[in-house]
Motif scaffolding. Sequence first.
Motif, PDB file in Angstrom:
ATOM      1  N   LYS A 171      23.657  53.898  50.292  1.00 19.84           N
ATOM      2  CA  LYS A 171      24.564  54.988  49.938  1.00 19.84           C
ATOM      3  C   LYS A 171      26.021  54.501  49.880  1.00 19.84           C
ATOM      4  CE  LYS A 171      21.341  58.117  49.668  1.00 19.84           C
ATOM      5  NZ  LYS A 171      21.097  59.110  50.701  1.00 19.84           N
ATOM      6  N   GLU A 172      26.324  53.463  50.664  1.00 17.26           N
ATOM      7  CA  GLU A 172      27.677  52.896  50.643  1.00 17.26           C
ATOM      8  C   GLU A 172      27.904  51.970  49.444  1.00 17.26           C
ATOM      9  OE1 GLU A 172      28.338  52.830  55.519  1.00 17.26           O
ATOM     10  OE2 GLU A 172      27.780  51.002  54.438  1.00 17.26           O
ATOM     11  N   HIS A 173      26.818  51.623  48.757  1.00 22.21           N
ATOM     12  CA  HIS A 173      26.905  50.743  47.583  1.00 22.21           C
ATOM     13  C   HIS A 173      26.195  51.411  46.409  1.00 22.21           C
ATOM     14  CE1 HIS A 173      27.600  48.044  51.007  1.00 22.21           C
ATOM     15  NE2 HIS A 173      28.266  47.277  50.161  1.00 22.21           N
ATOM     16  N   PRO A 174      26.740  52.537  45.926  1.00 19.32           N
ATOM     17  CA  PRO A 174      26.073  53.292  44.857  1.00 19.32           C
ATOM     18  C   PRO A 174      26.122  52.561  43.512  1.00 19.32           C
ATOM     19  CG  PRO A 174      28.244  54.209  45.274  1.00 19.32           C
ATOM     20  CD  PRO A 174      28.015  53.150  46.327  1.00 19.32           C
ATOM     21  N   SER A 175      25.191  52.910  42.663  1.00 18.79           N
ATOM     22  CA  SER A 175      25.123  52.364  41.313  1.00 18.79           C
ATOM     23  C   SER A 175      25.207  53.500  40.308  1.00 18.79           C
ATOM     24  CB  SER A 175      23.809  51.604  41.109  1.00 18.79           C
ATOM     25  OG  SER A 175      23.570  51.343  39.737  1.00 18.79           O
ATOM     26  N   SER A 176      25.750  53.234  39.151  1.00 18.54           N
ATOM     27  CA  SER A 176      25.770  54.243  38.094  1.00 18.54           C
ATOM     28  C   SER A 176      24.443  54.296  37.348  1.00 18.54           C
ATOM     29  CB  SER A 176      26.899  53.939  37.094  1.00 18.54           C
ATOM     30  OG  SER A 176      26.750  52.637  36.561  1.00 18.54           O
ATOM     31  N   PHE A 177      23.519  53.379  37.692  1.00 19.09           N
ATOM     32  CA  PHE A 177      22.237  53.309  36.995  1.00 19.09           C
ATOM     33  C   PHE A 177      21.066  53.825  37.819  1.00 19.09           C
ATOM     34  CE2 PHE A 177      24.734  49.593  35.399  1.00 19.09           C
ATOM     35  CZ  PHE A 177      25.007  50.117  34.147  1.00 19.09           C
ATOM     36  N   TYR A 178      21.091  53.628  39.125  1.00 21.51           N
ATOM     37  CA  TYR A 178      19.952  53.999  39.960  1.00 21.51           C
ATOM     38  C   TYR A 178      20.445  54.651  41.253  1.00 21.51           C
ATOM     39  CZ  TYR A 178      21.232  49.420  41.898  1.00 21.51           C
ATOM     40  OH  TYR A 178      21.924  48.348  42.416  1.00 21.51           O
ATOM     41  N   LYS A 179      19.508  55.255  41.973  1.00 20.20           N
ATOM     42  CA  LYS A 179      19.833  55.946  43.221  1.00 20.20           C
ATOM     43  C   LYS A 179      18.783  55.637  44.280  1.00 20.20           C
ATOM     44  CE  LYS A 179      17.452  60.105  41.562  1.00 20.20           C
ATOM     45  NZ  LYS A 179      17.564  61.541  41.239  1.00 20.20           N
ATOM     46  N   ALA A 180      19.162  55.792  45.534  1.00 22.48           N
ATOM     47  CA  ALA A 180      18.260  55.576  46.663  1.00 22.48           C
ATOM     48  C   ALA A 180      17.996  56.913  47.347  1.00 22.48           C
ATOM     49  CB  ALA A 180      18.877  54.603  47.661  1.00 22.48           C
ATOM     50  N   PHE A 181      16.767  57.111  47.788  1.00 20.13           N
ATOM     51  CA  PHE A 181      16.423  58.339  48.504  1.00 20.13           C
ATOM     52  C   PHE A 181      15.213  58.082  49.391  1.00 20.13           C
ATOM     53  CE2 PHE A 181      14.779  58.230  44.222  1.00 20.13           C
ATOM     54  CZ  PHE A 181      13.413  58.432  44.374  1.00 20.13           C
ATOM     55  N   ARG A 182      15.177  58.785  50.499  1.00 20.13           N
ATOM     56  CA  ARG A 182      14.083  58.652  51.455  1.00 20.13           C
ATOM     57  C   ARG A 182      12.935  59.581  51.051  1.00 20.13           C
ATOM     58  NH1 ARG A 182      14.339  57.524  57.575  1.00 20.13           N
ATOM     59  NH2 ARG A 182      16.504  57.001  57.151  1.00 20.13           N
ATOM     60  N   THR A 183      11.719  59.068  51.126  1.00 25.81           N
ATOM     61  CA  THR A 183      10.556  59.901  50.810  1.00 25.81           C
ATOM     62  C   THR A 183       9.613  60.044  52.005  1.00 25.81           C
ATOM     63  OG1 THR A 183       9.370  57.988  49.912  1.00 25.81           O
ATOM     64  CG2 THR A 183      10.639  59.335  48.364  1.00 25.81           C
ATOM     65  N   GLY A 184      10.079  59.682  53.153  1.00 24.16           N
ATOM     66  CA  GLY A 184       9.298  59.782  54.378  1.00 24.16           C
ATOM     67  C   GLY A 184       9.995  58.990  55.467  1.00 24.16           C
ATOM     68  N   PRO A 185       9.467  59.025  56.689  1.00 21.29           N
ATOM     69  CA  PRO A 185      10.128  58.332  57.804  1.00 21.29           C
ATOM     70  C   PRO A 185      10.124  56.814  57.672  1.00 21.29           C
ATOM     71  CG  PRO A 185       7.997  59.207  58.480  1.00 21.29           C
ATOM     72  CD  PRO A 185       8.277  59.772  57.133  1.00 21.29           C
TER      73      PRO A 185
END
Length: 285
Positions: A171-185
């Motif tokens: 989240k501290e190194h965002p991209s204009s092309f892709y994203k990060a997200f949690r889908t479980g623990p």
Amino acid sequence: MERSTRLVICDVDGTLVGNNRMLSPAARQVIDQLRQQGIYFGIASGRPVSEVETLLERWQIQEPFDVVIGMNGAELWDGIQGDFSDYFKLKPEWIKEIMELMAPFDLNACIYKDEGMLCQREDEMTLQSVRRSGKKIQIAQSNEEFYAQANAKIMFRTTPDRLDAAEKYAKEHPSSFYKAFRTGPFILEFADRRISKAYALKKFCEKHHFQMEEVLAFGDTSNDNEMLKASGWGVCLCNGSEDTKAAANAITEKSNNEDGFAWYMKQHFFNGGIEESQLKYDLHG
């Protein structure tokens, strides 16, 4: 519930099913009642559409769901028209960049490839995943195998404490092309920034000429947030993550292990149309 509903759509793990990943009698009854009333029912999952089809066999459901959203919105199966669509994939150079970004955390990278699961190494979490999905695990000989071609997503599995640090760093190194997200623990995923379950859901609604306001959606974690916010009514399971609860219009009284989806539908949608005796969930099947 004072609204017109034409589609009810659910995330799978942590939402529609309990930890045994089986569809309970009460949830099955909800689906049957919806269909009897002419209301569509669908699944929105991080799994590929092809893997969701195996769930139907496991749950002994003969009639396909009306819609299946796979790979967090990168895939859409329209069960009404019988056609498949896929959307924005991660480019190979993006996958390489993501792997370099996550390299300091020593996570186990995994992608769906050739009807199997390509991983950096074999560990208990990946073994559990392939056992549940029926897919074969493939161990990469080099990282180049991960970015040999475009892919809908890349996953990283690890312990929750390591995942917290990795998610914060992403989240501290965002991209204009892709994203990060949690889908479980235990899982952090990356996908094209344009992709979400809401994106594919909107495509389905447009094809069948009804509004997102006519959708009732259920979820439990971050990859469900956009779908819950875009739908006419979004419900988070009480076992869900805090960000997903904040994105929802309502939170269930009971968890996924207590038939929270079916209980909510009984209390707030069918007005008591499901028997209390059906709402007893055996965690061990």
